[in-house]
Write a protein that holds these residues in place. Structure first.
Motif, PDB file in Angstrom:
ATOM      1  N   MET A   1      -8.226 -30.823 -52.863  1.00  0.00           N
ATOM      2  CA  MET A   1      -7.662 -30.133 -51.694  1.00  0.00           C
ATOM      3  C   MET A   1      -8.437 -28.856 -51.402  1.00  0.00           C
ATOM      4  O   MET A   1      -8.782 -28.555 -50.257  1.00  0.00           O
ATOM      5  N   GLY A   2      -8.727 -28.113 -52.481  1.00  0.00           N
ATOM      6  CA  GLY A   2      -9.481 -26.876 -52.312  1.00  0.00           C
ATOM      7  C   GLY A   2     -10.867 -27.125 -51.753  1.00  0.00           C
ATOM      8  O   GLY A   2     -11.349 -26.374 -50.895  1.00  0.00           O
ATOM      9  N   GLN A   3     -11.517 -28.190 -52.245  1.00  0.00           N
ATOM     10  CA  GLN A   3     -12.855 -28.514 -51.758  1.00  0.00           C
ATOM     11  C   GLN A   3     -12.833 -28.898 -50.285  1.00  0.00           C
ATOM     12  O   GLN A   3     -13.693 -28.484 -49.503  1.00  0.00           O
ATOM     13  N   GLY A   4     -11.833 -29.691 -49.889  1.00  0.00           N
ATOM     14  CA  GLY A   4     -11.717 -30.086 -48.492  1.00  0.00           C
ATOM     15  C   GLY A   4     -11.490 -28.894 -47.581  1.00  0.00           C
ATOM     16  O   GLY A   4     -12.102 -28.784 -46.506  1.00  0.00           O
ATOM     17  N   CYS A   5     -10.606 -27.992 -48.008  1.00  0.00           N
ATOM     18  CA  CYS A   5     -10.346 -26.790 -47.217  1.00  0.00           C
ATOM     19  C   CYS A   5     -11.588 -25.910 -47.148  1.00  0.00           C
ATOM     20  O   CYS A   5     -11.868 -25.294 -46.107  1.00  0.00           O
ATOM     21  N   MET A   6     -12.339 -25.839 -48.255  1.00  0.00           N
ATOM     22  CA  MET A   6     -13.531 -25.004 -48.280  1.00  0.00           C
ATOM     23  C   MET A   6     -14.585 -25.506 -47.294  1.00  0.00           C
ATOM     24  O   MET A   6     -15.221 -24.728 -46.580  1.00  0.00           O
ATOM     25  N   VAL A   7     -14.783 -26.826 -47.249  1.00  0.00           N
ATOM     26  CA  VAL A   7     -15.763 -27.397 -46.320  1.00  0.00           C
ATOM     27  C   VAL A   7     -15.367 -27.095 -44.878  1.00  0.00           C
ATOM     28  O   VAL A   7     -16.180 -26.642 -44.065  1.00  0.00           O
ATOM     29  N   ALA A   8     -14.099 -27.340 -44.548  1.00  0.00           N
ATOM     30  CA  ALA A   8     -13.637 -27.108 -43.173  1.00  0.00           C
ATOM     31  C   ALA A   8     -13.693 -25.628 -42.815  1.00  0.00           C
ATOM     32  O   ALA A   8     -14.141 -25.253 -41.718  1.00  0.00           O
ATOM     33  N   ALA A   9     -13.236 -24.763 -43.729  1.00  0.00           N
ATOM     34  CA  ALA A   9     -13.202 -23.326 -43.448  1.00  0.00           C
ATOM     35  C   ALA A   9     -14.606 -22.753 -43.282  1.00  0.00           C
ATOM     36  O   ALA A   9     -14.845 -21.907 -42.411  1.00  0.00           O
ATOM     37  N   SER A  10     -15.549 -23.216 -44.095  1.00  0.00           N
ATOM     38  CA  SER A  10     -16.923 -22.720 -43.994  1.00  0.00           C
ATOM     39  C   SER A  10     -17.555 -23.130 -42.674  1.00  0.00           C
ATOM     40  O   SER A  10     -18.270 -22.351 -42.031  1.00  0.00           O
ATOM     41  N   ARG A  11     -17.278 -24.349 -42.250  1.00  0.00           N
ATOM     42  CA  ARG A  11     -17.820 -24.822 -40.975  1.00  0.00           C
ATOM     43  C   ARG A  11     -17.264 -23.995 -39.816  1.00  0.00           C
ATOM     44  O   ARG A  11     -17.999 -23.599 -38.905  1.00  0.00           O
ATOM     45  N   VAL A  12     -15.965 -23.726 -39.845  1.00  0.00           N
ATOM     46  CA  VAL A  12     -15.339 -22.960 -38.768  1.00  0.00           C
ATOM     47  C   VAL A  12     -15.807 -21.509 -38.800  1.00  0.00           C
ATOM     48  O   VAL A  12     -16.063 -20.895 -37.756  1.00  0.00           O
ATOM     49  N   THR A  13     -15.926 -20.943 -40.004  1.00  0.00           N
ATOM     50  CA  THR A  13     -16.404 -19.563 -40.127  1.00  0.00           C
ATOM     51  C   THR A  13     -17.795 -19.413 -39.534  1.00  0.00           C
ATOM     52  O   THR A  13     -18.079 -18.471 -38.797  1.00  0.00           O
ATOM     53  N   PHE A  14     -18.680 -20.356 -39.864  1.00  0.00           N
ATOM     54  CA  PHE A  14     -20.036 -20.299 -39.311  1.00  0.00           C
ATOM     55  C   PHE A  14     -20.009 -20.423 -37.784  1.00  0.00           C
ATOM     56  O   PHE A  14     -20.718 -19.691 -37.080  1.00  0.00           O
ATOM     57  N   ALA A  15     -19.185 -21.345 -37.262  1.00  0.00           N
ATOM     58  CA  ALA A  15     -19.132 -21.552 -35.815  1.00  0.00           C
ATOM     59  C   ALA A  15     -18.643 -20.297 -35.091  1.00  0.00           C
ATOM     60  O   ALA A  15     -19.231 -19.881 -34.086  1.00  0.00           O
ATOM     61  N   TYR A  16     -17.586 -19.679 -35.598  1.00  0.00           N
ATOM     62  CA  TYR A  16     -17.059 -18.473 -34.953  1.00  0.00           C
ATOM     63  C   TYR A  16     -18.013 -17.295 -35.116  1.00  0.00           C
ATOM     64  O   TYR A  16     -18.166 -16.471 -34.199  1.00  0.00           O
ATOM     65  N   ALA A  17     -18.652 -17.214 -36.277  1.00  0.00           N
ATOM     66  CA  ALA A  17     -19.626 -16.140 -36.478  1.00  0.00           C
ATOM     67  C   ALA A  17     -20.827 -16.327 -35.558  1.00  0.00           C
ATOM     68  O   ALA A  17     -21.358 -15.365 -34.993  1.00  0.00           O
ATOM     69  N   ARG A  18     -21.270 -17.565 -35.384  1.00  0.00           N
ATOM     70  CA  ARG A  18     -22.367 -17.860 -34.466  1.00  0.00           C
ATOM     71  C   ARG A  18     -22.025 -17.414 -33.050  1.00  0.00           C
ATOM     72  O   ARG A  18     -22.883 -16.956 -32.292  1.00  0.00           O
ATOM     73  N   LEU A  52      -7.063 -16.017 -53.061  1.00  0.00           N
ATOM     74  CA  LEU A  52      -5.788 -16.659 -52.738  1.00  0.00           C
ATOM     75  C   LEU A  52      -5.234 -17.445 -53.916  1.00  0.00           C
ATOM     76  O   LEU A  52      -4.019 -17.506 -54.119  1.00  0.00           O
ATOM     77  N   VAL A  53      -6.130 -18.047 -54.699  1.00  0.00           N
ATOM     78  CA  VAL A  53      -5.676 -18.820 -55.859  1.00  0.00           C
ATOM     79  C   VAL A  53      -4.981 -17.920 -56.876  1.00  0.00           C
ATOM     80  O   VAL A  53      -4.108 -18.367 -57.630  1.00  0.00           O
ATOM     81  N   LEU A  54      -5.324 -16.634 -56.891  1.00  0.00           N
ATOM     82  CA  LEU A  54      -4.667 -15.698 -57.809  1.00  0.00           C
ATOM     83  C   LEU A  54      -3.170 -15.598 -57.548  1.00  0.00           C
ATOM     84  O   LEU A  54      -2.412 -15.145 -58.412  1.00  0.00           O
ATOM     85  N   LEU A  55      -2.754 -16.034 -56.341  1.00  0.00           N
ATOM     86  CA  LEU A  55      -1.321 -16.018 -56.033  1.00  0.00           C
ATOM     87  C   LEU A  55      -0.537 -16.980 -56.918  1.00  0.00           C
ATOM     88  O   LEU A  55       0.693 -16.919 -56.955  1.00  0.00           O
ATOM     89  N   ILE A  56      -1.234 -17.847 -57.635  1.00  0.00           N
ATOM     90  CA  ILE A  56      -0.532 -18.756 -58.538  1.00  0.00           C
ATOM     91  C   ILE A  56       0.193 -17.974 -59.620  1.00  0.00           C
ATOM     92  O   ILE A  56       1.215 -18.423 -60.162  1.00  0.00           O
TER      93      ILE A  56
END
Length: 208
Positions: A1-18, A52-56
């Motif tokens: 789940m973390g890996q999937g979120c990381m891939v999507a979040a990184s793609r969106v971060t790059f797009a918005y930063a671009r 965020l994982v530290l919230l565990i």
């Protein structure tokens, strides 16, 4: 789940930063010369994810809200274009080589309805009545709704005045290996039918 979120979040971060949406966008949108990937955006999301994982350590309720936010974010991101295509674009949508044919509309309706159902479900607490206390409350709606409200306020106060939409940075994939045609204009030598066909593609006469 973390890996999937990381891939999507990184793609969106790059797009918005671009597109210049973030403070320090020039740095976050930088593409690594060796890997040809937005490494800075990936590490930016990795850092936030680790924090965020530290919230565990704060308990099951806190980390559960983060997991629910991940699911809601994915549902919303995937369903927005489906909903726009189903209810707002209609026959103006130009199909690509892979599509669902006559099943597109009912499946689009089902996808939108499923997301509309799941968002409030993921925000509901697991306990009710006298067992429901502030410590056991599902705070997903607050944790997710807060940043979304902030984004809306930012849009109406500032971003709508200067944000002009996504920046196109993939001309090379649309003009072929020769690189002779840019934004529908002939900038070099193109041969007859090849150049004409490419111009038509850039003008949108071919379904994408």
């Amino acid at each position: 789940m973390g890996q999937g979120c990381m891939v999507a979040a990184s793609r969106v971060t790059f797009a918005y930063a671009r597109d210049g949406c973030f403070p320090g966008s020039k740095y976050w949108s930088r593409v690594n010369k060796h890997t040809q990937t937005p490494v800075n955006a990936v590490w930016f999301n990795t850092t936030i994810g680790c924090l965020l994982v530290l919230l565990i350590f704060a308990g099951q309720i806190a980390i559960g809200a983060i997991f629910s936010i991940g699911a809601i974010g994915a549902f919303v991101a995937f369903t927005i274009p489906i909903t726009i295509r189903t209810f707002f674009v209609g026959n103006r949508f130009r199909r690509g080589p892979w599509h669902l044919g006559r099943f597109s509309y009912p499946i689009g309706c089902a996808a939108t309805a499923f997301t509309a159902l799941m968002i409030p479900v993921l925000c509901l607490p697991s306990l009710t009545g006298s067992d429901l206390t502030p410590d056991l409350m599902n705070w997903t709606c607050v944790v997710y709704g807060g940043p979304m409200l902030g984004a809306l306020i930012w849009w109406f106060v500032s971003a709508r005045k200067w944000f002009k939409g996504p920046k196109v940075n993939v001309e090379h994939t649309m003009i072929g290996a020769e690189g002779n045609v840019v934004e529908g204009k002939d900038t070099g030598s193109t041969s007859g039918d090849s150049g004409s066909a490419m111009d038509r593609k850039l003008k949108g006469e071919y379904a994408v």
